[in-house]
Scaffold this active site. Structure first.
Site, PDB file in Angstrom:
ATOM      1  CE  LYS A   1      -2.463  -1.383   3.359  1.00 52.70           C
ATOM      2  NZ  LYS A   1      -2.257  -3.001   3.508  1.00 52.70           N
TER       3      LYS A   1
ATOM      4  CE1 TYR B   1       1.093  -0.754   6.160  1.00 59.15           C
ATOM      5  CE2 TYR B   1       1.322  -0.596   3.574  1.00 59.15           C
ATOM      6  CZ  TYR B   1       0.803  -1.367   5.026  1.00 59.15           C
ATOM      7  OH  TYR B   1       0.283  -2.457   4.989  1.00 59.15           O
TER       8      TYR B   1
END
Length: 353
Positions: A112, A144
């Site tokens: 991602k 992230y």
């Protein structure tokens, strides 16, 4: 100095594999989780990453040299994902700071990084495949990135090295995990076999026909171990995949054959598992009772929403491993063998019939 590992999220797919690999390599291993499981060679620590006092209590007397962060908590929005998951990493590294023992922190994120968060997954302008580390971040908010920034800030403050590891979809075993395609497909196949339902590929035609790759949890664990022991890998980000590529039109037949099923012909219609399995809790409880299975709660085994996100993508996803290869990481894992090994383990642990 003797190395001591702290595996954060030790009860999850990646954490359990990492603790196992490190223990096999002779490391003392501390396994931190909210509800730690019993693992051979692992000292369990119960702590909540969102509760600093809980962390201080859990880590009292510990002096880990290497920290492996393999956990996250899914939230309703990406803003909440960022707030919660950044806080988890920050609280952990703040709790470890007074110990002064940490020399390396390895953080597991995922693709991602290139595909965008769940709210924008696979949408907008994306980097070309194969994904390469130098493509950098997308211009969107992403938990992230927030996790990485917490690690980078603490490393600059406290003087430890770091590594970031970005797997594709992970094949591994854990009960109660939020992202678990291998077990989800095993349970789906078992339900199809028990009920006579067709074993249909649930995803998009793009995923059916295009090349893709995956990541075995034990290979990812070995990659993290390699990064901690390789000076040139310090302070670097890495993609981590098995090393082979395949098409789901090929893999689906192989999974079907393992379960002694005939794969239904793919007609191009997306049939999400979340819809197909929506009413299967009672079906699974009956299968579990008849077969003497260890986990009758379907919700603790499957994550159809996550499997649907991966198999329903409208784009090809292939990952480049050249950065690791150039630095000497040469391990390779055929993905079909990774599925078979997982299925065998699930059966031996009485999690599937």
């Amino acid at each position: 100095m003797t190395n001591t590992a702290l595996v954060v999220g030790a009860s999850g797919v990646v954490g359990a594999a990492t603790a196992e690999v490190l223990s096999e390599a002779g490391w003392p291993v501390l396994g931190l989780a909210r509800r730690p499981a019993t693992q051979p060679g692992v000292t369990a620590l119960a702590g909540d990453l969102l509760d600093p006092s809980s962390l201080r209590e859990a880590l009292a007397g510990a002096a880990p040299t290497h920290v492996f962060i393999a956990t996250w908590l899914r939230q309703e929005t990406e803003a909440e994902n960022i707030r919660v998951n950044a806080a988890m990493v920050r609280n952990l590294l703040d709790a470890l700071r007074p110990l002064g023992s940490v020399r390396h922190v390895a953080l597991v994120t995922g693709l991602k990084h290139y595909l965008g968060p769940f709210e924008n997954y696979g949408k907008g302008t994306l980097p070309q495949t194969p994904f390469r580390e130098e493509q950098g971040r997308l211009d969107v908010e992403n938990f992230y990135y927030a996790q990485e920034d917490e690690v980078f800030a603490a490393a600059a403050r406290d003087g430890f090295a770091w590594s970031v590891h970005r797997p594709h979809t992970i094949i591994g075993q854990a009960v109660g995990n939020a992202m678990n395609m291998g077990t989800t497909l095993a349970v789906y196949a078992s339900i199809c076999k028990a009920t006579g339902r067709p074993f249909r590929f649930p995803g998009s035609e793009t995923q059916w026909r295009s090349l893709t790759d995956m990541t075995d949890a034990r290979l990812l664990a070995r990659h993290m171990l390699w990064a901690t022991e390789t000076p040139a890998a310090a302070n670097e980000d890495f993609n981590v995949v098995n090393g082979d590529v395949f098409r789901w039109s090929w893999m689906w037949e192989r999974i079907a054959a393992w379960f002694e099923l005939e794969a239904a012909p793919f007609d191009g219609v997306v049939r999400p598992l979340e819809e197909q399995m929506a009413d299967d809790a009672v079906v699974w409880r009956d299968i579990a009772a008849r077969s003497g299975l260890a986990e009758p709660d379907l919700g603790r085994l499957v994550s159809p929403w996550h499997t649907d996100a991966d198999l329903g993508r409208p784009i090809e996803v292939v990952t480049d491993m050249s950065k690791s290869r150039r630095l000497g990481f040469s391990l390779y894992q055929p993905t079909d063998d990774a599925f078979y090994a997982l299925f065998e383990r699930l059966r031996s642990d009485r999690l599937i019939p």
